[in-house]
Design a protein around this motif. Structure first.
Motif, PDB file in Angstrom:
ATOM      1  N   PHE A  36      33.840  41.530 -68.950  1.00  0.00           N
ATOM      2  CA  PHE A  36      35.041  42.188 -69.441  1.00  0.00           C
ATOM      3  C   PHE A  36      36.310  41.537 -68.903  1.00  0.00           C
ATOM      4  N   ILE A  37      36.161  40.641 -67.941  1.00  0.00           N
ATOM      5  CA  ILE A  37      37.324  40.008 -67.339  1.00  0.00           C
ATOM      6  C   ILE A  37      38.099  39.215 -68.387  1.00  0.00           C
ATOM      7  N   ALA A  38      39.409  39.306 -68.353  1.00  0.00           N
ATOM      8  CA  ALA A  38      40.293  38.463 -69.148  1.00  0.00           C
ATOM      9  C   ALA A  38      40.208  38.737 -70.626  1.00  0.00           C
ATOM     10  N   THR A  39      39.712  39.885 -71.060  1.00  0.00           N
ATOM     11  CA  THR A  39      39.604  40.173 -72.479  1.00  0.00           C
ATOM     12  C   THR A  39      40.936  40.699 -73.004  1.00  0.00           C
ATOM     13  N   VAL A  40      41.815  39.801 -73.397  1.00  0.00           N
ATOM     14  CA  VAL A  40      43.105  40.169 -73.963  1.00  0.00           C
ATOM     15  C   VAL A  40      43.313  39.411 -75.259  1.00  0.00           C
TER      16      VAL A  40
ATOM     17  N   ILE B  31      46.803  42.056 -64.143  1.00  0.00           N
ATOM     18  CA  ILE B  31      45.860  43.137 -63.895  1.00  0.00           C
ATOM     19  C   ILE B  31      45.598  43.902 -65.195  1.00  0.00           C
ATOM     20  N   PHE B  32      44.313  44.114 -65.465  1.00  0.00           N
ATOM     21  CA  PHE B  32      43.905  44.861 -66.655  1.00  0.00           C
ATOM     22  C   PHE B  32      42.920  45.952 -66.274  1.00  0.00           C
ATOM     23  N   ARG B  33      42.883  46.962 -67.119  1.00  0.00           N
ATOM     24  CA  ARG B  33      41.970  48.071 -66.876  1.00  0.00           C
ATOM     25  C   ARG B  33      41.267  48.445 -68.182  1.00  0.00           C
ATOM     26  N   PRO B  34      40.009  48.026 -68.345  1.00  0.00           N
ATOM     27  CA  PRO B  34      39.247  48.436 -69.528  1.00  0.00           C
ATOM     28  C   PRO B  34      39.014  49.939 -69.516  1.00  0.00           C
ATOM     29  N   LEU B  35      39.066  50.548 -70.683  1.00  0.00           N
ATOM     30  CA  LEU B  35      38.761  51.966 -70.776  1.00  0.00           C
ATOM     31  C   LEU B  35      37.261  52.111 -70.955  1.00  0.00           C
TER      32      LEU B  35
ATOM     33  N   THR C 291      39.000  47.930 -62.618  1.00  0.00           N
ATOM     34  CA  THR C 291      40.221  47.133 -62.559  1.00  0.00           C
ATOM     35  C   THR C 291      39.865  45.659 -62.448  1.00  0.00           C
ATOM     36  N   ILE C 292      40.584  44.818 -63.203  1.00  0.00           N
ATOM     37  CA  ILE C 292      40.261  43.399 -63.317  1.00  0.00           C
ATOM     38  C   ILE C 292      41.507  42.561 -63.073  1.00  0.00           C
ATOM     39  N   TRP C 293      41.371  41.492 -62.282  1.00  0.00           N
ATOM     40  CA  TRP C 293      42.454  40.550 -62.026  1.00  0.00           C
ATOM     41  C   TRP C 293      42.079  39.197 -62.622  1.00  0.00           C
ATOM     42  N   ILE C 294      42.957  38.615 -63.471  1.00  0.00           N
ATOM     43  CA  ILE C 294      42.737  37.272 -63.995  1.00  0.00           C
ATOM     44  C   ILE C 294      43.931  36.397 -63.613  1.00  0.00           C
ATOM     45  N   SER C 295      43.685  35.103 -63.509  1.00  0.00           N
ATOM     46  CA  SER C 295      44.760  34.200 -63.096  1.00  0.00           C
ATOM     47  C   SER C 295      45.858  34.164 -64.146  1.00  0.00           C
ATOM     48  N   ASP C 296      47.097  34.218 -63.684  1.00  0.00           N
ATOM     49  CA  ASP C 296      48.255  34.218 -64.576  1.00  0.00           C
ATOM     50  C   ASP C 296      48.671  32.771 -64.839  1.00  0.00           C
ATOM     51  N   ASP C 297      47.783  32.031 -65.511  1.00  0.00           N
ATOM     52  CA  ASP C 297      48.031  30.632 -65.844  1.00  0.00           C
ATOM     53  C   ASP C 297      47.286  30.293 -67.129  1.00  0.00           C
ATOM     54  N   ASP C 298      47.206  29.012 -67.467  1.00  0.00           N
ATOM     55  CA  ASP C 298      46.572  28.616 -68.722  1.00  0.00           C
ATOM     56  C   ASP C 298      45.058  28.783 -68.710  1.00  0.00           C
TER      57      ASP C 298
ATOM     58  N   MET D 142      41.427  32.588 -65.706  1.00  0.00           N
ATOM     59  CA  MET D 142      40.126  32.635 -65.052  1.00  0.00           C
ATOM     60  C   MET D 142      39.931  33.939 -64.293  1.00  0.00           C
ATOM     61  N   PRO D 143      38.717  34.457 -64.259  1.00  0.00           N
ATOM     62  CA  PRO D 143      38.445  35.710 -63.542  1.00  0.00           C
ATOM     63  C   PRO D 143      38.556  35.505 -62.044  1.00  0.00           C
ATOM     64  N   ILE D 144      39.234  36.406 -61.370  1.00  0.00           N
ATOM     65  CA  ILE D 144      39.448  36.294 -59.927  1.00  0.00           C
ATOM     66  C   ILE D 144      38.787  37.437 -59.160  1.00  0.00           C
ATOM     67  N   ARG D 145      38.973  38.666 -59.625  1.00  0.00           N
ATOM     68  CA  ARG D 145      38.460  39.819 -58.876  1.00  0.00           C
ATOM     69  C   ARG D 145      38.217  41.003 -59.803  1.00  0.00           C
ATOM     70  N   ILE D 146      37.222  41.829 -59.415  1.00  0.00           N
ATOM     71  CA  ILE D 146      36.943  43.088 -60.108  1.00  0.00           C
ATOM     72  C   ILE D 146      36.687  44.165 -59.065  1.00  0.00           C
ATOM     73  N   LYS D 147      37.179  45.345 -59.329  1.00  0.00           N
ATOM     74  CA  LYS D 147      36.813  46.506 -58.518  1.00  0.00           C
ATOM     75  C   LYS D 147      36.449  47.644 -59.466  1.00  0.00           C
ATOM     76  N   ALA D 148      35.403  48.381 -59.106  1.00  0.00           N
ATOM     77  CA  ALA D 148      34.971  49.497 -59.941  1.00  0.00           C
ATOM     78  C   ALA D 148      34.509  50.645 -59.077  1.00  0.00           C
ATOM     79  N   ASN D 149      35.005  51.841 -59.399  1.00  0.00           N
ATOM     80  CA  ASN D 149      34.514  53.062 -58.765  1.00  0.00           C
ATOM     81  C   ASN D 149      33.417  53.639 -59.651  1.00  0.00           C
ATOM     82  N   LEU D 150      32.194  53.657 -59.134  1.00  0.00           N
ATOM     83  CA  LEU D 150      31.060  54.147 -59.886  1.00  0.00           C
ATOM     84  C   LEU D 150      30.819  55.622 -59.605  1.00  0.00           C
TER      85      LEU D 150
END
Length: 257
Positions: free
Chosen positions: A10-14, A197-201, A215-222, A225-233
């Protein structure tokens, strides 16, 4: 581990309305370290290769996930996802899903007919074949990540805006929605990276604690690229950090080391 792979994919899906210059190319490879609470639960990789389908060169992307150490002892996981993607349209021709999660297994292939909005799913475990209707530009779970990395106007998104994509998974086409949260500079093993930073529903209940638990962090460049994910299960939490990479199409940028 299936949930972990889904989180990673799901990372970077924009997306918006038209594709931009490719954010990736053959040879790109990512490795992620997965933590369940304080435990190093396993790793996941994403890789782009080349293959030929109907005499046409396509991207062959491969996603793998596996448990390690103590996690492997208690719950062995070996997951494989593959997708064969048209280099021009970004639409998938075929996907592979072969998973083994503590004895729960799946062995499937899906064959897209994008012109007729259909997909043939072959289930090798149950020796069945079924055809499902889809919508235009429907993606599989793995192709979604690469398809949506190539869309323009990401930098113009405003906080709170949503984007959506049709994705086929588990015999159903669903509308995946993503919310833009903002920007943040985060410290990684490589240095400080500027991210979006993005947050999939996601569906709350059995797996996730709340609808916006991921919550998903992707690099703010060309590269996007996926950098980090955090999820509360529903039980515990997962954190995933980029552990290694190679073959980026664009220069890797650090804000500081």
């Amino acid at each position: 581990m299936k949930k972990i792979i889904l989180l990673l994919l799901f990372i970077a899906t924009v997306s918006f309305d038209s594709r931009q210059a490719e954010a990736f190319d053959m040879g790109e490879w990512f490795k992620f370290r997965i933590h369940y609470g304080i435990v190093n639960a396993g790793y996941a990789t994403l890789e782009v290769k080349e293959a030929t389908i109907n005499s046409k060169k396509v991207f062959h992307v491969i996603g793998k996930g596996y448990t390690t150490g103590v996690s492997k002892f208690f719950f062995k996981v070996e997951d494989l996802y593959e997708s064969y993607i048209d280099k021009e349209t970004g639409n998938p021709y075929q996907y592979v899903r072969k998973i083994d999660e503590g004895g729960y297994t799946k062995n499937q292939e899906g064959f897209f007919n994008q012109s007729e909005n259909k997909i043939l799913v072959k289930d090798y475990k149950h020796s069945t074949e079924k055809t499902f209707g889809t919508s235009k530009n429907t993606q599989d779970i793995l192709s979604s990540f690469y398809y949506l990395r190539n869309y323009p106007n990401i930098d113009k998104m405003k906080t709170g805006e949503f984007v959506a994509i049709d994705m086929f998974f588990d015999d159903i086409t669903t509308k995946f929605r993503l919310k833009f949260i903002g920007r943040e500079d985060i410290r990684t093993k490589f240095g400080v990276i500027s991210t979006m930073i993005f947050r999939p529903l996601v569906q709350s209940g059995r797996v996730f604690k709340e609808e916006e638990s991921l919550t998903i962090w992707i690099s703010d460049d060309d590269n996007k690229m996926p950098i980090r994910i955090k999820a509360n299960l529903a039980v515990g939490s997962i954190k995933s950090d980029l552990e290694g990479f190679k073959g980026l199409k664009h220069p890797f940028k650090l804000k500081m080391k």
